[in-house]
Design a protein around this motif. Sequence first.
Motif, short mmCIF file in Angstrom:
data_model
loop_
_atom_site.label_atom_id
_atom_site.label_comp_id
_atom_site.label_asym_id
_atom_site.label_seq_id
_atom_site.Cartn_x
_atom_site.Cartn_y
_atom_site.Cartn_z
N GLY A 102 7.80 27.87 -106.05
CA GLY A 102 8.10 28.65 -104.86
C GLY A 102 7.83 27.87 -103.58
N ALA A 103 8.70 28.06 -102.58
CA ALA A 103 8.55 27.38 -101.29
C ALA A 103 9.30 28.17 -100.22
CB ALA A 103 9.06 25.95 -101.36
N ASN A 104 9.00 27.88 -98.96
CA ASN A 104 9.56 28.63 -97.84
C ASN A 104 10.50 27.78 -97.00
OD1 ASN A 104 8.47 31.43 -97.66
ND2 ASN A 104 6.50 30.35 -97.72
N ASN A 105 11.49 28.44 -96.39
CA ASN A 105 12.26 27.81 -95.33
C ASN A 105 11.30 27.53 -94.16
OD1 ASN A 105 14.89 28.22 -96.64
ND2 ASN A 105 14.56 30.38 -96.18
N ALA A 106 11.58 26.48 -93.40
CA ALA A 106 10.63 26.08 -92.35
C ALA A 106 11.33 25.87 -91.01
CB ALA A 106 9.90 24.81 -92.76
N LEU A 182 23.71 31.86 -90.67
CA LEU A 182 22.40 31.35 -91.05
C LEU A 182 21.49 32.49 -91.48
CD1 LEU A 182 20.23 29.21 -91.28
CD2 LEU A 182 19.88 29.37 -88.80
N LYS A 183 21.54 33.59 -90.76
CA LYS A 183 20.70 34.74 -91.08
C LYS A 183 20.99 35.26 -92.48
CE LYS A 183 19.35 39.21 -89.14
NZ LYS A 183 19.62 40.19 -88.07
N THR A 184 22.26 35.30 -92.85
CA THR A 184 22.65 35.77 -94.17
C THR A 184 22.13 34.84 -95.26
OG1 THR A 184 24.66 36.79 -93.29
CG2 THR A 184 24.61 36.34 -95.66
N ILE A 185 22.19 33.53 -95.00
CA ILE A 185 21.74 32.56 -95.99
C ILE A 185 20.23 32.61 -96.16
CG2 ILE A 185 21.52 30.09 -96.46
CD1 ILE A 185 24.29 31.27 -97.04
N LEU A 186 19.51 32.75 -95.04
CA LEU A 186 18.05 32.74 -95.09
C LEU A 186 17.50 33.94 -95.86
CD1 LEU A 186 17.09 31.62 -91.46
CD2 LEU A 186 17.01 30.26 -93.56
N ASP A 187 18.12 35.09 -95.67
CA ASP A 187 17.56 36.28 -96.30
C ASP A 187 18.59 37.40 -96.26
OD1 ASP A 187 15.92 38.17 -97.39
OD2 ASP A 187 14.85 38.61 -95.54
N GLY A 188 19.18 37.70 -97.39
CA GLY A 188 20.13 38.80 -97.44
C GLY A 188 21.53 38.34 -97.79
N ALA A 201 14.72 23.54 -90.15
CA ALA A 201 15.34 23.41 -88.83
C ALA A 201 14.30 23.00 -87.80
CB ALA A 201 16.00 24.72 -88.41
N THR A 202 14.73 22.25 -86.78
CA THR A 202 13.87 21.93 -85.65
C THR A 202 14.46 22.57 -84.40
OG1 THR A 202 15.03 19.90 -84.97
CG2 THR A 202 13.38 19.69 -86.71
N SER A 203 13.58 22.93 -83.49
CA SER A 203 14.04 23.56 -82.25
C SER A 203 12.98 23.43 -81.18
CB SER A 203 14.35 25.05 -82.49
OG SER A 203 14.76 25.68 -81.29
N ASN A 204 13.41 23.39 -79.94
CA ASN A 204 12.46 23.42 -78.83
C ASN A 204 12.06 24.85 -78.49
OD1 ASN A 204 12.60 20.59 -78.48
ND2 ASN A 204 14.48 20.81 -77.29
N PHE A 238 12.22 32.56 -91.31
CA PHE A 238 11.61 31.31 -91.77
C PHE A 238 10.19 31.61 -92.22
CE2 PHE A 238 14.98 29.84 -88.99
CZ PHE A 238 15.46 28.70 -89.62
N GLY A 239 9.89 31.26 -93.46
CA GLY A 239 8.54 31.54 -93.97
C GLY A 239 7.47 30.72 -93.31
N LEU A 240 7.83 29.53 -92.82
CA LEU A 240 6.88 28.66 -92.14
C LEU A 240 7.31 28.44 -90.69
CD1 LEU A 240 6.17 25.79 -94.73
CD2 LEU A 240 4.72 27.75 -94.17
N TRP A 241 6.39 28.69 -89.77
CA TRP A 241 6.57 28.34 -88.36
C TRP A 241 5.56 27.24 -88.06
CZ3 TRP A 241 7.03 33.08 -84.57
CH2 TRP A 241 8.20 33.80 -84.86
#
Length: 306
Positions: A102-106, A182-188, A201-204, A238-241
Amino acid sequence: MQSHSRNTLPRLNRRTEPVKTKDHLGRIATALETIAEALQLAKSSEQTLNLSEASAFHWQGEDGTLLPVPTVSRVPLDMLRGIEHVRDVLLKNTEQFARGHGANNALLWGARGMGKSSLVKAIHADILDREGFEKLVLIEIAREDLDTLPQLMRTISGHPARFIVFCDDLSFDSGETSYKSLKTILDGGLEGRPENVLFYATSNRRHLMPRDMIENERSTAINPSEAVEEKVSLSDRFGLWLGFHNSDQDTYLSMVRGYADYYGLDLDDETLRARAIEWAATRGARSGRVAIQLIRTLAGEQGKVV
């Protein structure tokens, strides 16, 4: 009294041929184009992915193909200084995923130049060099191609490998709708995310959208609490922030010293410190990016390549 001729009566049962106007022909042309595009997408989604070509690929959303990247621009994991905590968290998450656990999107968010994208690429390379993991493939997708994410998922689903789909500098502005894919892919969604895929993903921006946009949506909406719920909730999926913050001077100097040692630059601590402080002052920032830019200059002065 005169009788009317039978031939003068209107013939109501006569069939009339439809008039083929320019608009009618245009609709036919549009329908044919739609069919051709659907066939092209179906063909590209059946692309044979040759995992022996490379361990990293770039997704080309326009034609739905994966372009091998033989040489990835990255630095060794040990070179990334000042981000040890987030490094350890993301490394552990990726190791779990590469083992089939098991692992999380980040979502890696925060200050510019602090090594967000470098960390993702460095961890991928670090795991590739070790045994005990399943084959780990890194796929980069541009923000502009997020609408084609479902197609990418179908392309890589079922392959005997683990995939990290990576989007650098992710954010959304007013009027954009690509975040829905993206929202659909991440969950649902019916298909959702395949079990052999993670999304990094990276973001400012912590919430992937500017604060003034959030406030504007709230002030003009009939139901302000729901106006930005959909967009803000994207980051919640995202499971990890992992937050990256501006470095202080000691951390910055540690980065410079570490890079200088790695590349074998011949500079004493006092000289290197002075050059580093002067360089940061001219750049108006202290970060890993600023540090490596200084190292490139110093290497050039010594006739070395970085």
